[in-house]
Scaffold this motif. Structure first.
Motif, PDB file in Angstrom:
ATOM      1  N   ALA A   3     -26.070  13.583   5.041  1.00  0.00           N
ATOM      2  CA  ALA A   3     -26.972  14.688   5.387  1.00  0.00           C
ATOM      3  C   ALA A   3     -26.581  15.976   4.680  1.00  0.00           C
ATOM      4  N   SER A   4     -25.282  16.247   4.626  1.00  0.00           N
ATOM      5  CA  SER A   4     -24.812  17.507   4.062  1.00  0.00           C
ATOM      6  C   SER A   4     -24.145  17.374   2.704  1.00  0.00           C
ATOM      7  N   GLY A   5     -23.746  16.161   2.329  1.00  0.00           N
ATOM      8  CA  GLY A   5     -23.010  15.972   1.092  1.00  0.00           C
ATOM      9  C   GLY A   5     -21.539  16.332   1.223  1.00  0.00           C
ATOM     10  N   GLU A   6     -21.089  16.589   2.436  1.00  0.00           N
ATOM     11  CA  GLU A   6     -19.692  16.967   2.663  1.00  0.00           C
ATOM     12  C   GLU A   6     -18.787  15.738   2.573  1.00  0.00           C
ATOM     13  N   VAL A   7     -17.626  15.917   1.947  1.00  0.00           N
ATOM     14  CA  VAL A   7     -16.633  14.860   1.880  1.00  0.00           C
ATOM     15  C   VAL A   7     -15.934  14.766   3.230  1.00  0.00           C
ATOM     16  N   LEU A   8     -16.099  13.631   3.902  1.00  0.00           N
ATOM     17  CA  LEU A   8     -15.516  13.443   5.226  1.00  0.00           C
ATOM     18  C   LEU A   8     -14.103  12.874   5.167  1.00  0.00           C
ATOM     19  N   GLY A   9     -13.754  12.261   4.070  1.00  0.00           N
ATOM     20  CA  GLY A   9     -12.419  11.686   3.962  1.00  0.00           C
ATOM     21  C   GLY A   9     -12.211  11.018   2.622  1.00  0.00           C
ATOM     22  N   VAL A  10     -10.965  11.036   2.154  1.00  0.00           N
ATOM     23  CA  VAL A  10     -10.561  10.345   0.934  1.00  0.00           C
ATOM     24  C   VAL A  10      -9.430   9.388   1.304  1.00  0.00           C
ATOM     25  N   VAL A  11      -9.600   8.116   0.986  1.00  0.00           N
ATOM     26  CA  VAL A  11      -8.571   7.117   1.290  1.00  0.00           C
ATOM     27  C   VAL A  11      -7.948   6.641  -0.017  1.00  0.00           C
ATOM     28  N   LYS A  12      -6.623   6.500   0.001  1.00  0.00           N
ATOM     29  CA  LYS A  12      -5.907   6.101  -1.204  1.00  0.00           C
ATOM     30  C   LYS A  12      -4.930   4.980  -0.868  1.00  0.00           C
ATOM     31  N   GLY A  13      -4.895   3.973  -1.720  1.00  0.00           N
ATOM     32  CA  GLY A  13      -4.051   2.816  -1.484  1.00  0.00           C
ATOM     33  C   GLY A  13      -2.575   3.140  -1.423  1.00  0.00           C
ATOM     34  N   GLU A  14      -2.145   4.160  -2.178  1.00  0.00           N
ATOM     35  CA  GLU A  14      -0.714   4.470  -2.199  1.00  0.00           C
ATOM     36  C   GLU A  14      -0.220   5.128  -0.920  1.00  0.00           C
ATOM     37  N   THR A  15      -1.144   5.515  -0.028  1.00  0.00           N
ATOM     38  CA  THR A  15      -0.737   6.131   1.235  1.00  0.00           C
ATOM     39  C   THR A  15      -0.641   5.120   2.381  1.00  0.00           C
ATOM     40  N   LEU A  16      -0.901   3.852   2.095  1.00  0.00           N
ATOM     41  CA  LEU A  16      -0.870   2.835   3.139  1.00  0.00           C
ATOM     42  C   LEU A  16       0.556   2.610   3.644  1.00  0.00           C
ATOM     43  N   SER A  17       0.667   2.160   4.881  1.00  0.00           N
ATOM     44  CA  SER A  17       1.964   1.747   5.411  1.00  0.00           C
ATOM     45  C   SER A  17       2.357   0.420   4.767  1.00  0.00           C
ATOM     46  N   VAL A  18       3.612   0.033   4.925  1.00  0.00           N
ATOM     47  CA  VAL A  18       4.077  -1.238   4.379  1.00  0.00           C
ATOM     48  C   VAL A  18       3.270  -2.395   4.954  1.00  0.00           C
ATOM     49  N   HIS A  19       2.999  -2.334   6.252  1.00  0.00           N
ATOM     50  CA  HIS A  19       2.214  -3.375   6.919  1.00  0.00           C
ATOM     51  C   HIS A  19       0.821  -3.479   6.296  1.00  0.00           C
ATOM     52  N   GLN A  20       0.169  -2.340   6.091  1.00  0.00           N
ATOM     53  CA  GLN A  20      -1.169  -2.345   5.506  1.00  0.00           C
ATOM     54  C   GLN A  20      -1.133  -2.793   4.047  1.00  0.00           C
ATOM     55  N   ARG A  21      -0.104  -2.393   3.327  1.00  0.00           N
ATOM     56  CA  ARG A  21      -0.019  -2.761   1.909  1.00  0.00           C
ATOM     57  C   ARG A  21       0.126  -4.275   1.749  1.00  0.00           C
ATOM     58  N   ILE A  22       0.918  -4.891   2.609  1.00  0.00           N
ATOM     59  CA  ILE A  22       1.057  -6.352   2.569  1.00  0.00           C
ATOM     60  C   ILE A  22      -0.300  -7.012   2.800  1.00  0.00           C
ATOM     61  N   SER A  23      -1.043  -6.495   3.768  1.00  0.00           N
ATOM     62  CA  SER A  23      -2.353  -7.055   4.089  1.00  0.00           C
ATOM     63  C   SER A  23      -3.317  -6.946   2.914  1.00  0.00           C
ATOM     64  N   GLU A  24      -3.303  -5.799   2.233  1.00  0.00           N
ATOM     65  CA  GLU A  24      -4.237  -5.583   1.129  1.00  0.00           C
ATOM     66  C   GLU A  24      -3.840  -6.340  -0.130  1.00  0.00           C
ATOM     67  N   MET A  25      -2.543  -6.662  -0.271  1.00  0.00           N
ATOM     68  CA  MET A  25      -2.081  -7.402  -1.436  1.00  0.00           C
ATOM     69  C   MET A  25      -2.363  -8.894  -1.341  1.00  0.00           C
ATOM     70  N   ALA A  26      -2.532  -9.403  -0.119  1.00  0.00           N
ATOM     71  CA  ALA A  26      -2.602 -10.853   0.090  1.00  0.00           C
ATOM     72  C   ALA A  26      -3.721 -11.508  -0.707  1.00  0.00           C
ATOM     73  N   ASP A  27      -4.936 -11.016  -0.593  1.00  0.00           N
ATOM     74  CA  ASP A  27      -6.068 -11.644  -1.278  1.00  0.00           C
ATOM     75  C   ASP A  27      -5.946 -11.602  -2.800  1.00  0.00           C
TER      76      ASP A  27
END
Length: 412
Positions: free
Chosen positions: A303-327
């Motif tokens: 509606a406004s074009g405002e950036v609500l959030g930016v997500v970056k892979g390098e900020t993931l926790s170790v647990h999340q990084r393992i999950s994203e690397m699996a596939d």
């Protein structure tokens, strides 16, 4: 009849010290490789072909093919608008960039409540080349390998539990093969079926050891996830106002430009259109390696074009990084066509290891089987089936069940 494994165990009693232990490890290795060998071969076979399942769709669906050009792609807005025009009764939810230069871009549209369609768009001129069903070679091999077309909560633990057998095979195989490191350059020799199959099994097992360990570890992770140990997923922000997903091309391109300014290193591969109060998401690859597209992106309020959030892979926790690397690691998609070819070839080797393992078992017990049951057919397939015992029926039953599920899967 005395089981073949018991026969082997009795023979080991004549030896002492390390030799007895090594033969006991061989008994364990052969038991692990034989009892559920049918099921193991099926899972390895479907997983191997899942690597190239997208390319199978390219062969099966002419609308997915384009002629590579030395020209830039049309804008994301142009491709999205073309997809919306091609299926006006549907709601376009997602748009993906081509995985290779000779592929069309793909949009996913929802028709009604649960009928999903694929729309193929030429990325060089923005033309829609065809509309296809959601079910595809990619979905078939992925879901057959992942959970046997069964409900995921049952199928995933069943399939991923094979990682335990693979781990036992690795350990017992290395212990059994004395000074195994010398075997890397010991080429298979002919002469007899027993020697040839044994040499092929050891040679292939050593050179594919890194790959087997990788598949074992990622398979074990899928088992952990299926049992409730999955990593938390980042929550998407809420948009201030609900906006119709049928945004025009110019507005979408404006959002893409906003996302690129907010995340300059982002190589955009996926566009998620807004609906039901959810924001617009723009995702792809950036600085983090071996992660899925979904962890690098920008959320924008449509509606406004405002950036609500930016997500970056390098900020993931170790647990999340393992999950994203699996596939990416399990299917070899992280390095494009090069890694896919490597994963496919070593997948064939792993499948072959299961087959040659069965053959080794049968060749070694040919004489013992004949002396114990002289009136019975001594074909190696008969020996293999008898060696599996009740586990053979379990493995065959699981495969048959997955095949029976195909008509229902196609009707979804």
């Amino acid at each position: 009849m005395q089981s073949a494994v018991e026969t082997i165990e009795e023979r080991t009693s004549a030896f002492a010290g390390p030799l007895v232990k090594r033969r006991l490890w061989w008994v364990i290795h052969s038991w692990v490789g034989l009892k559920l060998s049918l099921f193991m071969v099926w899972v390895l076979f479907t997983g191997t072909f899942a690597v190239f399942s997208v390319e199978m769709d390219w062969l099966a669906r002419p609308a997915l093919r384009v002629q590579p050009q030395d020209a830039p792609h049309v804008s994301w807005g142009t491709m999205t608008a073309a997809a919306m025009s091609a299926l006006p009764e549907g709601r376009v939810t997602t748009l993906y960039s081509p995985p290779h230069a000779w592929f069309a871009a793909e949009a996913i549209a929802l028709v009604g409540d649960d009928d999903r369609k694929r729309i193929y768009i030429n990325p060089y001129d923005g033309r829609v080349q065809g509309v296809a069903s959601w079910m595809s070679c990619q979905r078939f091999f992925r879901e057959m390998h992942r959970h046997l077309l069964l409900p995921a909560k049952y199928g995933i633990p069943i399939v991923s539990s094979l990682s335990i057998l693979l781990l036992l095979s690795i350990i017992t195989g290395l212990v059994t093969y004395k000074k195994f490191w010398r075997g890397f350059f010991r080429l298979p020799q002919g002469g007899s079926a027993r020697r040839l199959t044994g040499d092929l099994h050891r040679f292939g097992g050593l050179w594919s050891l890194w790959f087997t360990i990788l598949i074992t570890l990622t398979g074990a992770w899928y088992l952990v996830e299926s049992l409730g140990g999955g990593a938390p997923v980042s929550r998407q922000p809420k948009a201030e106002a609900s906006v119709d997903s049928h945004l025009d091309a110019a507005r979408i391109d404006e959002f893409v430009a906003i996302a690129q300014r907010a995340y300059p290193n982002l190589q955009i591969r996926e566009l998620r259109l807004p609906e039901d109060g959810r924001p617009l998401g723009i995702f792809g690859q950036a600085d983090a390696v071996l992660v899925r597209d979904r962890v690098n992106g920008v959320w924008i309020d449509p509606a406004s074009g405002e950036v609500l959030g930016v997500v970056k892979g390098e900020t993931l926790s170790v647990h999340q990084r393992i999950s994203e690397m699996a596939d990416p690691l399990h299917f070899g998609t992280w390095g494009g066509m090069t890694t896919k070819v490597v994963w496919f070839l070593f997948g064939l080797v792993m499948t072959g290891l299961s087959v040659t393992g069965i053959m080794i078992y049968c060749v070694r017990l040919k004489k013992a089987y004949a002396s114990e049951r002289p009136s019975t057919d001594n074909h190696w397939l008969r020996r293999a089936w008898d060696g599996m015992g009740s586990w053979g029926y379990i493995g065959a039953g699981i495969i048959l069940l997955s095949l029976v599920m195909i008509p229902g899967w196609l009707a979804r």
